[in-house]
Design a protein around this motif. Structure first.
Motif, PDB file in Angstrom:
ATOM      1  N   GLY A 214       0.803  -1.212   0.000  1.00 12.88           N
ATOM      2  CA  GLY A 214       0.000   0.000   0.000  1.00 12.88           C
ATOM      3  C   GLY A 214       0.836   1.261   0.000  1.00 12.88           C
ATOM      4  N   HIS A 215       0.169   2.356  -0.252  1.00 12.13           N
ATOM      5  CA  HIS A 215       0.811   3.680  -0.214  1.00 12.13           C
ATOM      6  C   HIS A 215      -0.201   4.634   0.419  1.00 12.13           C
ATOM      7  N   ASP A 216       0.220   5.339   1.485  1.00 12.06           N
ATOM      8  CA  ASP A 216      -0.697   6.204   2.222  1.00 12.06           C
ATOM      9  C   ASP A 216      -0.823   7.604   1.640  1.00 12.06           C
ATOM     10  N   ASN A 217       0.056   7.976   0.733  1.00 13.05           N
ATOM     11  CA  ASN A 217      -0.004   9.309   0.116  1.00 13.05           C
ATOM     12  C   ASN A 217       0.577   9.183  -1.288  1.00 13.05           C
ATOM     13  N   LEU A 218      -0.211   8.628  -2.179  1.00 11.09           N
ATOM     14  CA  LEU A 218       0.261   8.230  -3.501  1.00 11.09           C
ATOM     15  C   LEU A 218       0.827   9.397  -4.299  1.00 11.09           C
ATOM     16  N   PHE A 219       0.190  10.574  -4.214  1.00 13.20           N
ATOM     17  CA  PHE A 219       0.619  11.728  -5.013  1.00 13.20           C
ATOM     18  C   PHE A 219       1.306  12.795  -4.160  1.00 13.20           C
ATOM     19  N   ARG A 220       1.646  12.401  -2.923  1.00 11.80           N
ATOM     20  CA  ARG A 220       2.360  13.290  -2.002  1.00 11.80           C
ATOM     21  C   ARG A 220       1.649  14.617  -1.811  1.00 11.80           C
ATOM     22  N   GLY A 221       0.362  14.532  -1.659  1.00 14.76           N
ATOM     23  CA  GLY A 221      -0.418  15.743  -1.427  1.00 14.76           C
ATOM     24  C   GLY A 221      -0.287  16.229   0.004  1.00 14.76           C
ATOM     25  N   ASP A 222      -0.702  17.468   0.230  1.00  8.76           N
ATOM     26  CA  ASP A 222      -0.641  18.050   1.566  1.00  8.76           C
ATOM     27  C   ASP A 222      -2.037  18.116   2.187  1.00  8.76           C
ATOM     28  N   LYS A 223      -2.946  18.846   1.530  1.00 12.09           N
ATOM     29  CA  LYS A 223      -4.305  18.976   2.055  1.00 12.09           C
ATOM     30  C   LYS A 223      -5.138  17.744   1.737  1.00 12.09           C
ATOM     31  N   TYR A 224      -4.980  17.215   0.540  1.00  7.74           N
ATOM     32  CA  TYR A 224      -5.702  16.023   0.124  1.00  7.74           C
ATOM     33  C   TYR A 224      -4.698  14.894  -0.137  1.00  7.74           C
ATOM     34  N   LYS A 225      -5.017  13.718   0.357  1.00  9.44           N
ATOM     35  CA  LYS A 225      -4.130  12.569   0.185  1.00  9.44           C
ATOM     36  C   LYS A 225      -4.907  11.391  -0.405  1.00  9.44           C
ATOM     37  N   VAL A 226      -4.296  10.746  -1.357  1.00  8.59           N
ATOM     38  CA  VAL A 226      -4.892   9.561  -1.976  1.00  8.59           C
ATOM     39  C   VAL A 226      -4.096   8.335  -1.539  1.00  8.59           C
ATOM     40  N   SER A 227      -4.798   7.355  -0.980  1.00  9.61           N
ATOM     41  CA  SER A 227      -4.134   6.120  -0.559  1.00  9.61           C
ATOM     42  C   SER A 227      -4.579   4.958  -1.455  1.00  9.61           C
ATOM     43  N   LEU A 228      -3.708   3.973  -1.576  1.00 11.06           N
ATOM     44  CA  LEU A 228      -3.993   2.795  -2.391  1.00 11.06           C
ATOM     45  C   LEU A 228      -3.468   1.562  -1.665  1.00 11.06           C
ATOM     46  N   GLN A 229      -4.287   0.516  -1.616  1.00 12.63           N
ATOM     47  CA  GLN A 229      -3.873  -0.717  -0.950  1.00 12.63           C
ATOM     48  C   GLN A 229      -4.342  -1.928  -1.740  1.00 12.63           C
ATOM     49  N   LEU A 230      -3.427  -2.858  -1.982  1.00 16.94           N
ATOM     50  CA  LEU A 230      -3.733  -4.127  -2.645  1.00 16.94           C
ATOM     51  C   LEU A 230      -3.485  -5.247  -1.644  1.00 16.94           C
ATOM     52  N   THR A 231      -4.455  -6.148  -1.508  1.00 16.64           N
ATOM     53  CA  THR A 231      -4.350  -7.217  -0.519  1.00 16.64           C
ATOM     54  C   THR A 231      -4.719  -8.553  -1.143  1.00 16.64           C
ATOM     55  N   ALA A 232      -3.942  -9.569  -0.840  1.00 20.62           N
ATOM     56  CA  ALA A 232      -4.249 -10.943  -1.240  1.00 20.62           C
ATOM     57  C   ALA A 232      -4.443 -11.750   0.041  1.00 20.62           C
ATOM     58  N   ILE A 233      -5.671 -12.259   0.263  1.00 19.28           N
ATOM     59  CA  ILE A 233      -5.942 -13.045   1.458  1.00 19.28           C
ATOM     60  C   ILE A 233      -5.873 -14.534   1.125  1.00 19.28           C
ATOM     61  N   ASN A 234      -5.459 -15.304   2.118  1.00 21.68           N
ATOM     62  CA  ASN A 234      -5.332 -16.764   1.963  1.00 21.68           C
ATOM     63  C   ASN A 234      -4.553 -17.090   0.693  1.00 21.68           C
ATOM     64  N   ILE A 235      -3.322 -16.602   0.622  1.00 21.89           N
ATOM     65  CA  ILE A 235      -2.541 -16.697  -0.611  1.00 21.89           C
ATOM     66  C   ILE A 235      -2.247 -18.149  -1.014  1.00 21.89           C
ATOM     67  N   THR A 236      -2.271 -19.084  -0.070  1.00 20.68           N
ATOM     68  CA  THR A 236      -2.051 -20.495  -0.419  1.00 20.68           C
ATOM     69  C   THR A 236      -3.354 -21.189  -0.799  1.00 20.68           C
ATOM     70  N   ASN A 237      -4.464 -20.435  -0.758  1.00 16.98           N
ATOM     71  CA  ASN A 237      -5.792 -20.978  -1.081  1.00 16.98           C
ATOM     72  C   ASN A 237      -6.113 -22.205  -0.228  1.00 16.98           C
ATOM     73  N   LYS A 238      -5.845 -22.094   1.071  1.00 19.78           N
ATOM     74  CA  LYS A 238      -6.085 -23.180   2.016  1.00 19.78           C
ATOM     75  C   LYS A 238      -7.566 -23.536   2.054  1.00 19.78           C
ATOM     76  N   TYR A 239      -7.866 -24.831   1.934  1.00 21.69           N
ATOM     77  CA  TYR A 239      -9.239 -25.331   1.991  1.00 21.69           C
ATOM     78  C   TYR A 239      -9.457 -25.884   3.388  1.00 21.69           C
ATOM     79  N   ALA A 240     -10.264 -25.216   4.191  1.00 19.76           N
ATOM     80  CA  ALA A 240     -10.408 -25.610   5.589  1.00 19.76           C
ATOM     81  C   ALA A 240     -11.760 -25.175   6.132  1.00 19.76           C
ATOM     82  N   LEU A 241     -12.207 -25.889   7.144  1.00 17.28           N
ATOM     83  CA  LEU A 241     -13.430 -25.528   7.847  1.00 17.28           C
ATOM     84  C   LEU A 241     -13.152 -24.489   8.921  1.00 17.28           C
ATOM     85  N   TYR A 242     -14.135 -23.627   9.169  1.00 22.67           N
ATOM     86  CA  TYR A 242     -14.109 -22.755  10.344  1.00 22.67           C
ATOM     87  C   TYR A 242     -14.884 -23.427  11.475  1.00 22.67           C
TER      88      TYR A 242
END
Length: 257
Positions: free
Chosen positions: A204-232
């Motif tokens: 992720g990036h918390d201030n993508l365009f390095r703004g002062d008054k306005y900030k744009v953030s971007l985050q990419l997330t991959a959950i369960n990257i091993t694709n585990k097959y399991a019961l809860y």
């Protein structure tokens, strides 16, 4: 539902590593025991014969888990640059009370049709036969037989048996921890969901365009990257059966002002 009494001790703790040259970490872990004692004295399922039954046998409900841990590591090599995250979730497994063998079946109280070979009755804790789909959901197998949503496993039991059974030596599950023969105990050694580890990664990036008054953030997330097959959980009294989330990718964009 009301029982004669209950004991629910547990603990929770958190360990944090403060930011050090862009690296930070935290670990949260806990344990809880959920022990209830018969007889049932009120609520759904209570009838006079049950409410008046003697004894004070403890059993564990499906909130009980010996240990779980969430560890998060994060690194931001440049103060104004992107950060990288890694998450590890470990669960030792909730109690799975409807697993065949719960309530004494693991003590080999049934046999094959020959009347002598020890077997496991493929039923829930109330003695009702599991459906093919329920057997499939819990990953049950009997030797080379594997349950499918429409095909049950097992062989004929003793005369008068209402359900299929499986020889003790051939019975098991890919998704549940089934106690070994003659070791099942509703309090000390109940069936549980199999232990599992799940891993997530993010950038992720918390201030993508390095703004002062306005900030744009971007985050990419991959959950369960091993694709585990399991019961809860499995046939929980109040919430049914759930699996852990499969592998998924998400993107989040934020505008901060």
């Amino acid at each position: 539902m009301e029982w004669e009494r209950a004991k629910i001790p547990g603990y929770a703790a958190r360990v944090s590593v403060p930011n050090y040259h862009g690296f930070s970490a935290l670990a949260v872990f806990s344990s809880v025991a959920a022990r209830f004692f018969t007889p049932q004295i009120g609520g759904a399922g209570a009838v006079p014969s049950v409410a008046l039954a003697g004894g004070s046998t403890p059993f564990r409900i499906d909130h009980d888990e010996k240990f779980n841990l969430t560890t998060h590591l994060q690194y931001q090599p440049w103060k104004l640059g992107p950060w990288f995250g890694f998450n590890w979730r470990y669960d030792s497994g909730l109690v799975a009370g409807q697993t065949p063998c719960y309530g004494g079946n693991c003590a080999q109280t049934t046999t094959l049709a020959d009347g002598t070979t020890p077997a496991i009755a493929l039923t829930d804790s109330f003695g009702a036969p599991l459906t093919a789909d329920q057997e499939f959901e819990s990953g049950l197998f009997c030797g080379s037989q594997r349950a499918t949503p429409t095909t049950q496993i097992g062989v004929a039991g003793p005369v008068g048996s209402a359900s299929l059974v499986c020889p003790v030596s051939q019975f098991g599950s890919t998704l549940l921890q089934v106690p070994k023969p003659n070791t099942e105990d509703d309090d000390k050694n109940p069936p549980r969901i199999a232990a599992r580890s799940l891993f997530d990664v993010s950038i992720g990036h918390d201030n993508l365009f390095r703004g002062d008054k306005y900030k744009v953030s971007l985050q990419l997330t991959a959950i369960n990257i091993t694709n585990k097959y399991a019961l809860y959980n499995f046939l929980s009294t109040f919430s049914g059966t759930h699996y852990v989330s499969p592998r998924a990718l998400t993107m989040q964009v934020g505008l901060h002002f």
